[in-house]
Design an enzyme around this catalytic site. Structure first.
Site, PDB file in Angstrom:
ATOM      1  N   GLU B 181     -13.132  18.065  64.027  1.00 29.46           N
ATOM      2  CA  GLU B 181     -13.881  19.134  63.382  1.00 29.46           C
ATOM      3  C   GLU B 181     -13.295  19.395  62.007  1.00 29.46           C
ATOM      4  OE1 GLU B 181     -13.886  22.917  65.393  1.00 29.46           O
ATOM      5  OE2 GLU B 181     -15.400  23.744  64.045  1.00 29.46           O
ATOM      6  N   GLU B 275     -21.434  29.216  67.640  1.00 34.25           N
ATOM      7  CA  GLU B 275     -20.104  29.797  67.478  1.00 34.25           C
ATOM      8  C   GLU B 275     -20.228  31.054  66.624  1.00 34.25           C
ATOM      9  OE1 GLU B 275     -16.002  27.337  67.121  1.00 34.25           O
ATOM     10  OE2 GLU B 275     -17.137  27.464  65.277  1.00 34.25           O
TER      11      GLU B 275
END
Lengths: 325, 325
Positions: B181, B275
């Site tokens: 990520e 998220e």
């Protein structure tokens, strides 16, 4: 309230139907539209401030067509006041001073020694601002420009407010404006949004304290650009135009049509300063603090002239489309 | 390469002209369009992972209609593997594990003790992933998730690559995918962009390592969304959908039409996880690291159901407009 509201700058695309401001005039006596003074941050040119570096930055700013240079004062000791003032005058440039405090001189703290150290730094920066003929002292002056280990506290905030109030009162005597640059969450735990800044200003309660809005930071923290900018009204006093990745304007995700449209619609007349950072120009005090790891450009003159053209084009477009937003 | 490419999820707005995938089927035997598995990060529900907190997070994820819960594994010791596995099974949920390393266990370092500590953390997290039946281990696993004091170095990068290669080889035996990520400059000095991540993956050279793209971070670092996402091709394996200020989807500056349009056009079939972070739900390991100072929401269920509806709507819209971008 905007810094430089009396500045006159001839639009490159003036047309009679653009609407004039009664305070405007040109040397030739014609009425011309007032545009905003445009500035550029010194780190586009150089990471230091020796006489040679100052000359390079100031002369390049003038050559690129800007009205103002923003000088970082994170380390006030490195700025030769008389030398800087003379070079600014020689090139006919205005200036503003900006800085961020650190964890070693943080007024957004419960530790009164740190608060005192921060107060001292700010008063020194005010001396420099006054000395070089600057009219504006701003930035992350309300606390450390750093990633905090946790949220702020009511006591830390109160300490910050008290010092800024004192700084503003001291600055008022010289007609210097104090700007609060709210920044993203990684650079402050105190002021991340317009609303937090307006609330803080209410506590300070001094007329020469203004909102310093930066598009780069707003892109991370706000819901958008137009509504928060317009909410400032005449409390908006300084604007930073920076792209989402801090590189070339237009090569990022920010909707600058929305940004400039809001500035025109709210009749903002203050300074608009272009800010950009690349690993190609390094200030040891600033680059690591700002997390500048990537080379987004290496030719400052190309970057700066592109940015000025971009900003003028967007402002002209926004004026052309008044009433459509 | 996308995680969960075999997952089947019935679109809420299925129409015969949407185009079907031959691998799709429903219990009723009709052909249905394959949609992406949707996930939600556990911090929408709870900051801890006691059995009660795990039950609340897992049951709420299922109740909100998600297919998967993403469990943060910053502190692997707090996760009861058997308990978590049983609760996931009871609610029919898939799971992925994500974490960020710290300066105390940083594999993006020249200090071999820190590298060894990071390797150990990652192997523990792989054990947990395996144990709870997860198919994916990702996040800022290539270095510390923190604001670095300076740029990385070739030696630090090489250490990181070596550990990730070993982790990927170890994970391959269990069919577990490893996701990198890339995050914004304030959370890594190593991988901030798609291109940096692809270059790093070339050095790792393992097929089960994928790009983990997060819209929140891309909004700060990339030139836009479409081109970088599509550049990943089938190396894109996991997607985080987060708003520019990490709050409600749609209440920020990100152009999600562009994001979802790219995902549809590149035929991305992997997991898409929502998220969001607010000071209303605090994980002491994560909230301060992520600089979550503001309360952007307090009702996790309202937030999560709104997000799932938003993502489904955007995916449907993107499918409806294939060929127009």
């Amino acid at each position: 309230m905007g810094v430089g509201a009396t500045g006159i700058r001839v639009s490159t695309t003036y047309r009679p139907d653009m609407g004039l401001d009664e305070t405007s005039s040109s040397a030739a006596g014609r009425w011309l539209p007032v545009s905003n003074p445009f500035g550029v941050h010194a780190l586009v040119w150089t990471g230091g401030w020796s006489p040679e570096e100052a000359e390079h930055a100031i002369s390049s700013t003038a050559a690129a067509g800007y009205d103002l240079i923003e000088i970082p004062a994170l380390d006030p000791s490195r700025i030769d006041i008389a030398d800087t003032r003379d070079r600014l005058a020689a090139h006919g440039l205005r200036t503003s001073l900006t800085l961020g405090l650190t964890f070693a001189n943080d007024i957004n703290s419960e530790d009164l020694e740190l608060v005192a150290a921060g107060r001292s730094t700010l008063m020194s920066a005010l001396d420099i601002t006054r000395g070089v003929g600057g009219e504006y002292l701003g930035g992350v002056i309300f606390g450390a420009m750093d990633k905090y280990p946790g949220p702020t506290s009511a006591a830390a905030r109160a300490n910050s407010v008290a010092v800024i109030k004192e700084l503003a009162q001291e600055a008022a005597g010289d007609g210097i404006t104090i700007g609060l640059e709210f920044v993203n969450r990684y650079e402050s735990n105190l002021l991340n949004t317009v609303q937090e800044t307006l609330d803080y200003m209410d506590l300070v309660g001094e007329d020469n304290v203004v909102v310093h809005a930066d598009a780069y930071h707003m892109n991370i923290e706000e819901d958008g650009f137009r509504e928060p900018l317009m909410r400032c009204g005449d409390r908006l006093g300084y604007v930073h135009i920076g792209e989402s990745n801090r590189g070339y304007l237009g090569a990022g995700t920010i909707d600058f049509e929305e940004v400039f449209g809001a500035l025109v619609d709210m009749d903002y007349r203050g300074v608009i300063t272009f800010e950009s950072f690349s690993s190609a120009v390094v200030d040891p005090n600033m680059s690591n603090t700002l997390a500048i790891w990537r080379n987004l450009w290496s030719d400052g003159m190309d970057l700066a002239t592109h940015a000025l053209d971009y900003m003028n084009t967007e402002m002209d477009r926004a004026r052309d489309t008044i009433g459509t937003r």
